[in-house]
Design a protein around this motif. Structure first.
Motif, PDB file in Angstrom:
ATOM      1  N   ALA A   1      64.729  52.012 102.836  1.00  0.00           N
ATOM      2  CA  ALA A   1      65.138  51.943 104.241  1.00  0.00           C
ATOM      3  C   ALA A   1      64.241  52.797 105.124  1.00  0.00           C
ATOM      4  O   ALA A   1      64.135  52.566 106.335  1.00  0.00           O
ATOM      5  N   LYS A   2      63.590  53.804 104.535  1.00  0.00           N
ATOM      6  CA  LYS A   2      62.706  54.684 105.298  1.00  0.00           C
ATOM      7  C   LYS A   2      61.464  53.946 105.809  1.00  0.00           C
ATOM      8  O   LYS A   2      60.828  54.383 106.757  1.00  0.00           O
TER       9      LYS A   2
ATOM     10  N   CYS B   1      59.886  54.129 109.544  1.00  0.00           N
ATOM     11  CA  CYS B   1      58.489  54.369 109.913  1.00  0.00           C
ATOM     12  C   CYS B   1      58.017  53.363 110.957  1.00  0.00           C
ATOM     13  O   CYS B   1      57.352  53.722 111.941  1.00  0.00           O
ATOM     14  N   SER B   2      58.332  52.101 110.723  1.00  0.00           N
ATOM     15  CA  SER B   2      57.870  51.064 111.652  1.00  0.00           C
ATOM     16  C   SER B   2      58.467  51.252 113.042  1.00  0.00           C
ATOM     17  O   SER B   2      57.839  50.924 114.046  1.00  0.00           O
ATOM     18  N   GLU B   3      59.687  51.809 113.095  1.00  0.00           N
ATOM     19  CA  GLU B   3      60.350  52.006 114.392  1.00  0.00           C
ATOM     20  C   GLU B   3      59.719  53.123 115.203  1.00  0.00           C
ATOM     21  O   GLU B   3      59.964  53.235 116.412  1.00  0.00           O
ATOM     22  N   GLN B   4      58.911  53.970 114.550  1.00  0.00           N
ATOM     23  CA  GLN B   4      58.260  55.078 115.254  1.00  0.00           C
ATOM     24  C   GLN B   4      56.945  54.662 115.916  1.00  0.00           C
ATOM     25  O   GLN B   4      56.357  55.453 116.662  1.00  0.00           O
ATOM     26  N   ILE B   5      56.480  53.478 115.640  1.00  0.00           N
ATOM     27  CA  ILE B   5      55.199  53.020 116.175  1.00  0.00           C
ATOM     28  C   ILE B   5      55.447  52.277 117.496  1.00  0.00           C
ATOM     29  O   ILE B   5      56.287  51.375 117.565  1.00  0.00           O
ATOM     30  N   ARG B   6      54.698  52.679 118.520  1.00  0.00           N
ATOM     31  CA  ARG B   6      54.817  52.039 119.837  1.00  0.00           C
ATOM     32  C   ARG B   6      53.542  51.285 120.157  1.00  0.00           C
ATOM     33  O   ARG B   6      52.437  51.825 120.025  1.00  0.00           O
ATOM     34  N   VAL B   7      53.698  50.043 120.543  1.00  0.00           N
ATOM     35  CA  VAL B   7      52.560  49.224 120.965  1.00  0.00           C
ATOM     36  C   VAL B   7      52.298  49.522 122.436  1.00  0.00           C
ATOM     37  O   VAL B   7      53.168  49.311 123.285  1.00  0.00           O
ATOM     38  N   LEU B   8      51.090  50.033 122.735  1.00  0.00           N
ATOM     39  CA  LEU B   8      50.738  50.378 124.106  1.00  0.00           C
ATOM     40  C   LEU B   8      50.026  49.239 124.817  1.00  0.00           C
ATOM     41  O   LEU B   8      50.244  49.012 126.010  1.00  0.00           O
TER      42      LEU B   8
ATOM     43  N   THR C   1      52.006  46.049 101.991  1.00  0.00           N
ATOM     44  CA  THR C   1      50.762  46.502 102.611  1.00  0.00           C
ATOM     45  C   THR C   1      51.024  47.562 103.673  1.00  0.00           C
ATOM     46  O   THR C   1      50.200  48.462 103.870  1.00  0.00           O
ATOM     47  N   PHE C   2      52.181  47.495 104.383  1.00  0.00           N
ATOM     48  CA  PHE C   2      52.517  48.526 105.361  1.00  0.00           C
ATOM     49  C   PHE C   2      52.703  49.873 104.671  1.00  0.00           C
ATOM     50  O   PHE C   2      52.268  50.914 105.171  1.00  0.00           O
ATOM     51  N   VAL C   3      53.312  49.852 103.488  1.00  0.00           N
ATOM     52  CA  VAL C   3      53.459  51.080 102.709  1.00  0.00           C
ATOM     53  C   VAL C   3      52.087  51.633 102.343  1.00  0.00           C
ATOM     54  O   VAL C   3      51.856  52.853 102.406  1.00  0.00           O
TER      55      VAL C   3
END
Length: 491
Positions: free
Chosen positions: A61-62, A66-73, A106-108
């Motif tokens: 679940a972690k 992690c993915s939720e912490q990334i912001r697309v600018l 691959t994200f891991v």
């Protein structure tokens, strides 16, 4: 002031150029903020996490956290077009449709590279357009200078490699399909390298050899050398089963046990075909399994297309025809033999008599025999007892003669022995041997007595063998009537 004004204008122009290059780049570009990810990493380090990969494996679940912490600018036009999005907001609000479970692994890998302090990372993964089309992508990420500590600015480039990967998958599927056809073929398939054989054959041509068949007649060792130069590349599963081999390595290590004896003659004919330019040919040959069983096989040999110049890739298909050969041999046996006595039959006897008439060798001695009292035995004791007497007669006569002599059952209770190149004295010796064999046979079968009447005649120069048969018949009937004869055989 003018100088400062020019500098300001130049910086603005440079920024504009950079923005233009970002916007108009021919590949998909994403500018993202990974600072929240850095904070998450720092917290986990304080908690004692050493291996991020193991941690995420134990806490899947972690990964989502992690993915939720990334912001697309920011993304460029190519990104919107590639992912079928109307705008940045449209794309960002549907990122869950873009990044699915396919890219989890691959994200891991990307996260682990950043965890280990890398400022660049790469991966090959799968995304999806907002319309649902699968995208195979090659992703490269770079932490922009000055943001190494915070990961506040990360530039991602995404190259659409769907066509390349589709072709690769299709090629892999085609290879797997071809491999399946090879591995599970119902016939024995061999892939071999004949390039060394080709070199040896070419050397002969260079030396001026014209008649290859004559050359191999004089130099049989050349055939053996060629056979030893063949390299087996692969065999299929049916080959292992057919040749009683536990695995490919064992079969290849004992290949000399498979191709032996008569195989050299067949292989020589293959070489003759290759010498004459026949890169595809078929023939029936004999091989041997690793447990020593003789295998009759139908061989199909083909130099594969594209390798005609060096014979480096050859496919050989072997179909096991042992059962057919046994059936043919049995049918041939039935055509020449009497099933009950195992002796030759009348048809063979007639053919052999005609052959001896033409070719000899002379003199020819013929012994005619008649099994005594067979009708009475059949009538009184039954045909089973009579058949037993016939089989015993076959045993006696088979032991009494060796090739080229032959013994045949030519009627219900009538038998004939053809003795080419045997004179009267030799014929008498055979008669005496039969008498001894009959006596010995009767010692083992006390229930019924085997008894035969016999007559013998030896050809004289110019005499037809039909006349010799009649004379032998006459002597046999004299013996049967109890008249004295020098060729008497009693049981």
């Amino acid at each position: 002031m003018l100088h400062l004004h020019d500098t300001t204008d130049g910086a603005a122009a440079t920024r504009h150029d950079h923005e233009e290059m970002f916007e108009l780049a021919p590949i998909s570009l994403w500018l993202e903020d990974y600072a929240g990810l850095t904070a998450l990493f720092d917290g986990w380090r304080r908690e004692g996490v050493v291996s991020l990969r193991e941690f995420l494996r134990e806490n899947p679940a972690k990964v989502k956290a992690c993915s939720e912490q990334i912001r697309v600018l920011k993304v460029n036009r190519r990104t919107l077009a590639l992912y079928e999005a109307d705008s940045l907001d449209h794309l960002v609000s549907n990122l869950g449709r873009v990044f699915r479970a396919d890219m989890l692994k691959t994200f891991v890998d990307e996260l682990c590279q950043l965890w280990d302090g890398a400022t660049t990372f790469t991966s090959n993964t799968v995304n999806y357009t907002l319309g649902g089309r699968r995208l195979d992508i090659q992703l490269k990420g770079t932490v922009l200078p000055g943001y190494e500590a915070t990961l506040g600015r990360v530039l991602l480039s995404i190259e659409d490699v769907t066509e390349r990967e589709t072709m690769r998958r299709q090629a892999a599927q085609a290879e797997e399909y071809a491999r399946g056809l090879f591995e599970h073929s119902p016939v024995s398939l061999w892939v071999e390298d004949f390039s060394s054989v080709k070199q040896l054959v070419d050397e002969l041509r260079f030396r001026g050899i014209v008649d290859f068949r004559v050359f191999t007649d004089v130099h049989p060792e050349f055939v053996r050398r060629c056979l030893s130069e063949i390299r087996v590349i692969d065999v299929n599963q049916h080959t292992l089963e057919m040749f009683a081999a536990p695995d490919k390595a064992t079969l290849i290590a004992h290949i000399g046990d498979v191709f032996r004896e008569d195989m050299h003659r067949h292989f020589r004919e293959q070489l003759v075909d290759l010498w004459n330019g026949k890169l595809f040919h078929t023939r029936e040959v004999v091989n041997y399994s690793l447990n020593g069983d003789e295998l009759h096989v139908h061989l199909q040999f083909s130099v594969l297309p594209g390798h005609e110049h060096d014979w480096s890739l050859v496919q050989i298909a072997l179909t096991d025809i042992t059962a057919r050969k046994k059936a043919e041999a049995y049918l041939e046996y039935l055509g020449k033999h009497d099933v009950l006595t195992k002796l030759y039959n009348r048809s063979f006897y007639v053919d052999e008599l005609n052959r001896l008439e033409r070719k000899g060798p002379f003199p020819v001695t013929i012994i005619m025999l008649d099994l005594d009292n067979l009708k009475q035995v059949n009538d009184q004791l039954g045909h089973a007892v009579g058949d037993a007497l016939l089989r015993r007669t076959g045993e006696v006569l088979a032991k009494a003669v060796d090739k080229p002599n032959c013994a045949a059952r030519i009627g219900g209770d009538e038998f004939a022995l053809l003795l080419p190149g045997v004179d009267a004295e030799g014929g008498l010796a055979v008669m005496e041997n039969i008498e001894k064999l009959v006596a010995l046979n009767n010692q083992f079968y006390s229930a019924s007595t085997l008894s035969m009447s016999a007559g013998m005649a030896t050809s004289v120069p110019g005499e037809r063998l039909e006349a010799v048969v009649r004379r032998a018949d006459f002597e046999m009937y004299r013996e049967k009537r109890g008249q004295p004869t020098a060729t008497l055989v009693r049981g």
